[in-house]
Every structure is written in structure tokens, then in C-alpha cells.
Design a protein around this motif. Structure first.
Motif, short mmCIF file in Angstrom:
data_model
loop_
_atom_site.label_atom_id
_atom_site.label_comp_id
_atom_site.label_asym_id
_atom_site.label_seq_id
_atom_site.Cartn_x
_atom_site.Cartn_y
_atom_site.Cartn_z
N LEU A 1 0.82 -1.20 0.00
CA LEU A 1 0.00 0.00 0.00
C LEU A 1 0.86 1.25 0.00
O LEU A 1 0.59 2.21 -0.76
CB LEU A 1 -0.92 -0.01 1.23
CG LEU A 1 -2.00 1.07 1.31
CD1 LEU A 1 -3.03 0.87 0.19
CD2 LEU A 1 -2.68 1.03 2.66
N ILE A 2 1.90 1.28 0.82
CA ILE A 2 2.77 2.45 0.91
C ILE A 2 3.54 2.66 -0.39
O ILE A 2 3.69 3.79 -0.86
CB ILE A 2 3.74 2.31 2.11
CG1 ILE A 2 2.97 2.26 3.41
CG2 ILE A 2 4.73 3.48 2.13
CD1 ILE A 2 1.89 3.29 3.57
N ASP A 3 4.02 1.59 -0.99
CA ASP A 3 4.72 1.71 -2.27
C ASP A 3 3.81 2.33 -3.32
O ASP A 3 4.23 3.24 -4.07
CB ASP A 3 5.20 0.34 -2.76
CG ASP A 3 6.40 -0.17 -1.97
OD1 ASP A 3 7.03 0.63 -1.25
OD2 ASP A 3 6.70 -1.38 -2.07
N MET A 4 2.57 1.87 -3.38
CA MET A 4 1.62 2.42 -4.36
C MET A 4 1.26 3.87 -4.04
O MET A 4 1.15 4.71 -4.95
CB MET A 4 0.36 1.55 -4.40
CG MET A 4 0.59 0.16 -4.97
SD MET A 4 -0.92 -0.85 -5.00
CE MET A 4 -1.96 0.12 -6.11
N ALA A 5 1.09 4.15 -2.75
CA ALA A 5 0.75 5.52 -2.34
C ALA A 5 1.89 6.48 -2.67
O ALA A 5 1.65 7.61 -3.16
CB ALA A 5 0.44 5.56 -0.85
N ASN A 6 3.10 6.05 -2.42
CA ASN A 6 4.25 6.94 -2.66
C ASN A 6 4.50 7.17 -4.14
O ASN A 6 5.04 8.22 -4.53
CB ASN A 6 5.50 6.37 -1.97
CG ASN A 6 5.42 6.51 -0.46
OD1 ASN A 6 4.61 7.28 0.06
ND2 ASN A 6 6.26 5.78 0.26
N GLU A 7 4.10 6.21 -4.97
CA GLU A 7 4.18 6.43 -6.42
C GLU A 7 3.26 7.57 -6.85
O GLU A 7 3.48 8.20 -7.89
CB GLU A 7 3.83 5.15 -7.16
CG GLU A 7 4.89 4.08 -7.08
CD GLU A 7 4.49 2.81 -7.79
OE1 GLU A 7 3.38 2.79 -8.39
OE2 GLU A 7 5.26 1.83 -7.76
N LEU A 8 2.23 7.83 -6.03
CA LEU A 8 1.30 8.92 -6.32
C LEU A 8 1.69 10.20 -5.59
O LEU A 8 0.97 11.21 -5.68
CB LEU A 8 -0.12 8.51 -5.90
CG LEU A 8 -0.71 7.30 -6.63
CD1 LEU A 8 -2.05 6.91 -6.00
CD2 LEU A 8 -0.89 7.59 -8.12
N GLY A 9 2.82 10.17 -4.87
CA GLY A 9 3.30 11.38 -4.19
C GLY A 9 2.88 11.52 -2.74
O GLY A 9 2.95 12.62 -2.18
N ALA A 10 2.46 10.42 -2.09
CA ALA A 10 1.97 10.52 -0.72
C ALA A 10 3.09 10.72 0.30
O ALA A 10 2.84 11.23 1.39
CB ALA A 10 1.17 9.27 -0.35
N ASP A 11 4.31 10.32 -0.02
CA ASP A 11 5.46 10.49 0.86
C ASP A 11 5.18 9.93 2.26
O ASP A 11 5.30 10.62 3.28
CB ASP A 11 5.86 11.97 0.95
CG ASP A 11 7.21 12.16 1.64
OD1 ASP A 11 8.04 11.23 1.59
OD2 ASP A 11 7.42 13.24 2.24
#
Length: 211
Positions: free
Chosen positions: A26-36
Motif C-alpha cells: 500500500l505504501i509503495d503504491m501511495a508513494n508512487e502517487l506522491g503521498a510520501d
């Protein structure tokens, strides 16, 4: 054996060691969207939360709706990761093999995910026919509905059942339904369950003697 007539197990974090895998995806996918988002902080903060809640948080962090394919991609990515990495919680097989009363699993995940993880870890034969998913009733913890449904289907009243949980939302759901609930604390990073659960334990070997 105690006066309990049925044991209701949560799945993720109680039967299978899956939460770090799922949250990592989930974090990897979120960070790909810029969630940091930081993995360690997220593992603590997202533990026990529904996927809808997690997606809402990610959407808020990036300031826009998530892509339409986010959830199906997440399911696909986690299923692949589970097949490669999932393990049963240490000692859980000994627990279920020692039980002389009925037991089941009640989880926030969709049934196909529950079945996959139980199958990969060798636990599915113990729970076949007694799998309850929040997706089937569209009610999620901390609402008590999943546990009430499981207990009723298994043929018992809430006070006759013991719930085994590892998250605050799960413990609160069980308590709201009138159940005793034992909190599994091995990954209770913020030491929250001691003040919420009926009893707590940190190793599955302890649970055998407690019930």
C-alpha cells in the motif's frame, strides 16, 4: 477448557503474518502517487484499519481522488506478495489443533484474500466452511456486525464466544458486540491493547493455557 463454547479468530496478524506485507504494498503504491508515507509510521498508524479508510487517508495526503484502478491493482499486488512471502503466525497451528470446541475466522478482508492466505499458510483445512468476511455484509470493524454474524452462524451467543484480535478496532468491535476478547500483542507497537482487551498475550503458546 474454559466456559467458552466457540473461538472467533481475526485473520491478519492473528492467524497469518500479513499486515507488514499488505501495508508495504500500500505504501509503495501511495508513494508512487506522491503521498510520501514512511513505512514504519504507516505500519503503526494503519494497522487494523479497513482498506477504505487507508485509501481515504492516501487520497487526503495527495490532495485528489485515487485512480479508479487503485484498489484492484492493490489486490493484485498484495495477492502476488502473499503467495511469495506469507507465513502463519508462530504457534497458531498448535493452537487450532489443540482446540476441542468450534472455531472460525472473522476478517475485514474479502473472502478470496482470506482463503488465499489460509491456503498458502496451510491453515485453510482448519477453517473451511467457517470463514466470515466483512465484505459479505458490508460492515466493518469497529462495528460489531462481523462477530455477531459469525457467532450466530456458528450457533452461539456472544457471551459464549471468545474473540482473538490484534487491533484496537477489532477489540472494540468485539466488546461492542458483547464478546470477551483477548488481545494478541506481539505487534502492538503502541501498547494499546492492554487497556482495551479482556486479557492480553504476546505468544500463541500462552493462548493455549488461557482458553
Amino acid at each position: 477448557m474454559s466456559n467458552y463454547k466457540c473461538i472467533i479468530f481475526d485473520c491478519d496478524g492473528v492467524l497469518i503474518d500479513s499486515e507488514s506485507i499488505a501495508i508495504g504494498v500500500l505504501i509503495d503504491m501511495a508513494n508512487e502517487l506522491g503521498a510520501d508515507m514512511d513505512f514504519k509510521e504507516s505500519l503503526i498508524g494503519l494497522k487494523g484499519k479497513s482498506l477504505n479508510s487507508c485509501m481515504a487517508l492516501i487520497s487526503e495526503r495527495i490532495g485528489k481522488p485515487l485512480p479508479m484502478n487503485f484498489e484492484p491493482d492493490y489486490r493484485s499486488n498484495t495477492f502476488e506478495a502473499f503467495r511469495k512471502k506469507i507465513q502463519p503466525i508462530e504457534g497458531i497451528k498448535e493452537v487450532v489443533e489443540s482446540l476441542e470446541i468450534p472455531f472460525c475466522v472473522a476478517s475485514s478482508g474479502p473472502e478470496n484474500k482470506i482463503r488465499l492466505n489460509l491456503e498458502v499458510t496451510g491453515l485453510l483445512p482448519y477453517f473451511e466452511g467457517n470463514i466470515f468476511s466483512c465484505y459479505a455484509i458490508q460492515k466493518w470493524k469497529p462495528e460489531p456486525d462481523i462477530f455477531l454474524w459469525a457467532a450466530k452462524t456458528m450457533g452461539f451467543k456472544p457471551h459464549e464466544c471468545l474473540v482473538i484480535e490484534d487491533s484496537v478496532s477489532g477489540v472494540r468491535a468485539a466488546k461492542a458486540g458483547g464478546f470477551d476478547v483477548f488481545g494478541y500483542t506481539e505487534h502492538d507497537y503502541k501498547n494499546e491493547l492492554e487497556h482495551e482487551a479482556t486479557e492480553t498475550f504476546s505468544k500463541m503458546s500462552e493462548l493455549i493455557t488461557m482458553i
